[in-house]
Write an enzyme that holds these catalytic residues in place. Sequence first.
Site, mmCIF file in Angstrom:
data_model
loop_
_atom_site.group_PDB
_atom_site.id
_atom_site.type_symbol
_atom_site.label_atom_id
_atom_site.label_comp_id
_atom_site.label_asym_id
_atom_site.label_seq_id
_atom_site.Cartn_x
_atom_site.Cartn_y
_atom_site.Cartn_z
ATOM 1 N N PRO A 35 0.781 -1.405 -0.075
ATOM 2 C CA PRO A 35 0.224 0.084 0.130
ATOM 3 C C PRO A 35 0.770 1.146 -0.087
ATOM 4 C CG PRO A 35 0.058 -1.049 2.202
ATOM 5 C CD PRO A 35 0.763 -2.048 1.297
ATOM 6 N N GLY A 36 2.118 1.226 0.140
ATOM 7 C CA GLY A 36 2.908 2.364 -0.156
ATOM 8 C C GLY A 36 3.931 2.736 1.033
ATOM 9 N N GLY A 37 4.151 1.945 2.139
ATOM 10 C CA GLY A 37 5.053 2.384 3.191
ATOM 11 C C GLY A 37 6.137 2.721 2.730
ATOM 12 N N ASP A 84 2.934 -1.200 -8.730
ATOM 13 C CA ASP A 84 2.197 -2.540 -8.052
ATOM 14 C C ASP A 84 0.760 -2.543 -8.840
ATOM 15 O OD1 ASP A 84 0.382 -4.083 -6.477
ATOM 16 O OD2 ASP A 84 2.385 -3.826 -5.153
ATOM 17 N N ASP A 142 9.719 -4.547 -1.525
ATOM 18 C CA ASP A 142 9.264 -5.412 -0.531
ATOM 19 C C ASP A 142 7.998 -6.153 -1.045
ATOM 20 O OD1 ASP A 142 9.160 -6.131 2.272
ATOM 21 O OD2 ASP A 142 7.582 -4.788 2.569
ATOM 22 N N LYS A 172 11.188 -12.923 0.787
ATOM 23 C CA LYS A 172 10.075 -13.289 1.802
ATOM 24 C C LYS A 172 10.169 -14.862 1.458
ATOM 25 C CE LYS A 172 7.590 -9.099 1.579
ATOM 26 N NZ LYS A 172 7.688 -8.923 2.864
#
Length: 306
Positions: free
Chosen positions: A184-186, A202, A240, A269
């Site tokens: 969402p943009g962190g 994204d 990420d 991940k």
Amino acid sequence: MPDFDIRPLGATAYLAPEGFAHELAAELGEGPAHGPRLFVVPGEAHAAHWAQNVWPDLVEIRFVSIGAAAKAMRALTRNWSLYPTGLYRRAALIEAKLPHVSGKPLVFPAAAPVAPLGCWTLLEPDRLIASPHGASPFPNGEARFVEDRAGPPSRAYLKLWEALALAGQWPRSGQRCLDLGAAPGGWTWALAELGAAVTSVDKAPLDPRVAALPNVTHRQESAFGLDPAAEAPLDWIVSDIVCYPERLVRLVLAWLERHPQASFIVTVKFQGATDMAALQPLIAVPGSRLRHLYHNKHELTWSLIR
């Protein structure tokens, strides 16, 4: 009779992140020695991707009193960080006789502390093990920040802050950044706050507050569909993104080939089993580093800082 004795152990201690002792044990090939997270391995320190902190040049200190223990440690270095594994009251009394080390959260942007920070744990009432210079500049590897609870849409930005603080470098005003798998943009928010021009990519939309930032451009498409050769030169490439490690490695190497001047910070991940073999191409990149950050979960962070 001296009131303390310091003896080199010819060993290194490795502190596992909370919940990931199994990964560190598999990497080291050794069982836990002191508590569930602290591993002591003979020989000099070596790279351990799943270590939250590494204690090189380990020594054993035997002492006759609390004051003698503190005196022995002060003879090695000034600043110390306790990792308690037992005998908590006695360890706290020793700690109280050592110079105070500030545990205040870091205000980013700022580099991590540079003063050597020793590490120790009390094993018996009259015996402790210690390293005068742990690998992490943060107590027990715990990188804590003064958090922004209003701007970012999630706490994922703390991983990026930690990687940048450890590197002692971060994007500057006017530099060009690419954030792959941004929603969402962190991370996009964190880069934009530093003044960089950020292109976020994204298939999902950004948080509206992040998308509205004047130095953010969002491309609502797949990060895997971009052609690295078609993009103008970049200063920073970060990701990420959630995907299997093998696919991420191919993506990163493609961008590295076309943008060798860029700095990279990438989260790897794991989807199920921890497959370190898949990451060997990244580990082999000269000048890069793969490690578990304090704010990582079942993931590692790969960085290449120019």
